[in-house]
Design a protein around this motif. Structure first.
Motif, PDB file in Angstrom:
ATOM      1  N   LYS A 104     -26.540  12.103  -0.917  1.00 27.61           N
ATOM      2  CA  LYS A 104     -25.313  12.287  -2.032  1.00 27.61           C
ATOM      3  C   LYS A 104     -24.098  12.100  -1.283  1.00 27.61           C
ATOM      4  O   LYS A 104     -23.256  11.247  -1.882  1.00 27.61           O
ATOM      5  N   GLN A 105     -23.724  12.230  -0.155  1.00 25.40           N
ATOM      6  CA  GLN A 105     -22.571  11.823   0.651  1.00 25.40           C
ATOM      7  C   GLN A 105     -22.592  10.223   0.918  1.00 25.40           C
ATOM      8  O   GLN A 105     -21.324   9.843   0.506  1.00 25.40           O
ATOM      9  N   GLY A 106     -23.639   9.624   0.871  1.00 21.75           N
ATOM     10  CA  GLY A 106     -23.583   8.272   1.094  1.00 21.75           C
ATOM     11  C   GLY A 106     -23.181   7.772  -0.438  1.00 21.75           C
ATOM     12  O   GLY A 106     -22.444   6.605  -0.445  1.00 21.75           O
ATOM     13  N   MET A 107     -23.680   8.070  -1.488  1.00 18.43           N
ATOM     14  CA  MET A 107     -23.067   7.797  -2.762  1.00 18.43           C
ATOM     15  C   MET A 107     -21.891   8.054  -2.949  1.00 18.43           C
ATOM     16  O   MET A 107     -20.925   6.921  -3.582  1.00 18.43           O
ATOM     17  N   LEU A 108     -21.023   9.180  -2.768  1.00 19.98           N
ATOM     18  CA  LEU A 108     -19.734   9.406  -2.953  1.00 19.98           C
ATOM     19  C   LEU A 108     -19.045   8.375  -2.093  1.00 19.98           C
ATOM     20  O   LEU A 108     -17.846   7.860  -2.489  1.00 19.98           O
ATOM     21  N   GLU A 109     -19.368   8.187  -0.784  1.00 19.66           N
ATOM     22  CA  GLU A 109     -18.632   7.119   0.024  1.00 19.66           C
ATOM     23  C   GLU A 109     -18.845   5.756  -0.450  1.00 19.66           C
ATOM     24  O   GLU A 109     -17.740   5.003  -0.642  1.00 19.66           O
ATOM     25  N   HIS A 110     -19.999   5.303  -1.155  1.00 22.70           N
ATOM     26  CA  HIS A 110     -20.168   3.930  -1.803  1.00 22.70           C
ATOM     27  C   HIS A 110     -19.098   4.024  -2.817  1.00 22.70           C
ATOM     28  O   HIS A 110     -18.404   3.051  -3.011  1.00 22.70           O
ATOM     29  N   ASN A 111     -18.985   4.977  -3.844  1.00 22.95           N
ATOM     30  CA  ASN A 111     -17.961   4.913  -5.038  1.00 22.95           C
ATOM     31  C   ASN A 111     -16.695   4.885  -4.424  1.00 22.95           C
ATOM     32  O   ASN A 111     -15.791   4.365  -5.014  1.00 22.95           O
ATOM     33  N   ALA A 112     -16.594   5.557  -3.286  1.00 24.80           N
ATOM     34  CA  ALA A 112     -15.111   5.496  -2.854  1.00 24.80           C
ATOM     35  C   ALA A 112     -14.501   4.203  -2.300  1.00 24.80           C
ATOM     36  O   ALA A 112     -13.660   3.742  -2.550  1.00 24.80           O
ATOM     37  N   ARG A 113     -15.466   3.443  -1.680  1.00 24.92           N
ATOM     38  CA  ARG A 113     -15.425   2.143  -1.341  1.00 24.92           C
ATOM     39  C   ARG A 113     -15.115   1.081  -2.548  1.00 24.92           C
ATOM     40  O   ARG A 113     -14.363   0.235  -2.710  1.00 24.92           O
ATOM     41  N   LEU A 114     -15.803   1.310  -3.595  1.00 25.91           N
ATOM     42  CA  LEU A 114     -15.477   0.807  -4.856  1.00 25.91           C
ATOM     43  C   LEU A 114     -14.244   1.016  -5.633  1.00 25.91           C
ATOM     44  O   LEU A 114     -13.529   0.033  -5.858  1.00 25.91           O
ATOM     45  N   ARG A 115     -13.800   2.295  -5.305  1.00 19.71           N
ATOM     46  CA  ARG A 115     -12.655   2.801  -6.216  1.00 19.71           C
ATOM     47  C   ARG A 115     -11.438   2.133  -5.000  1.00 19.71           C
ATOM     48  O   ARG A 115     -10.353   1.895  -5.688  1.00 19.71           O
TER      49      ARG A 115
END
Length: 157
Positions: free
Chosen positions: A50-61
């Motif tokens: 979960k945390q990794g996915m939120l961080e991945h999305n933050a990098r995309l953002r």
């Protein structure tokens, strides 16, 4: 008849790609969330919790204002508490990370995907996602993302 919680959750998950907003994504993901990309031959990032996915999305953002995904078809399975989504996407890179070395039209990557989403018992949160990437286009997208990140770092943004 109203859509099931499972289908509504899948629709909200897909809609989140339009904004990459962590405030709307986080509540959709179960605490034991697991996300993996396929096929492995593309050497994709992850897998993510979960945390990794939120961080991945933050990098995309950081480099995109959105990555809108449009569902072509939702296939729901009550017996496996799962939704499969066949979809297309288009990138919306931030203007400040683009450079003149790539034509404006080239920054508009379009891809095709299949998402397999398994839900918690109530169907309101997602436990697992397997995301099949566009094999032909993903290498080009990864190149654009590397270029955008390099431009962002070079500008001190």
């Amino acid at each position: 008849m109203a859509p099931s919680a499972r289908l509504t959750t899948a629709q909200r998950y897909i809609a989140n790609f339009g904004t990459l907003d962590p405030q709307t994504l986080a509540p959709l993901l179960a605490e034991n969330y697991h996300h993996e990309f396929a096929p492995a031959s593309l050497n994709p990032p992850g897998p993510f919790d979960k945390q990794g996915m939120l961080e991945h999305n933050a990098r995309l953002r950081d480099i995109m204002s959105g990555f809108p995904v449009t569902a072509k078809e939702y296939v729901e399975s009550e017996s496996s508490n799962q939704v499969t989504v066949w979809a297309t996407s288009q990138t919306v890179f931030r203007d400040e990370v683009k450079d003149k070395g790539v034509a404006e039209k080239e920054w508009e990557y379009q891809g095709e995907y299949v998402f397999m989403l398994w839900m918690e018992e109530g169907g309101e949160r997602i436990e697992r996602v397997v995301e099949f990437l566009d094999s032909k286009g993903t290498e080009r997208l990864m190149g654009l993302m590397r270029r955008a990140r390099g431009n962002r770092e070079g500008q001190g943004i």
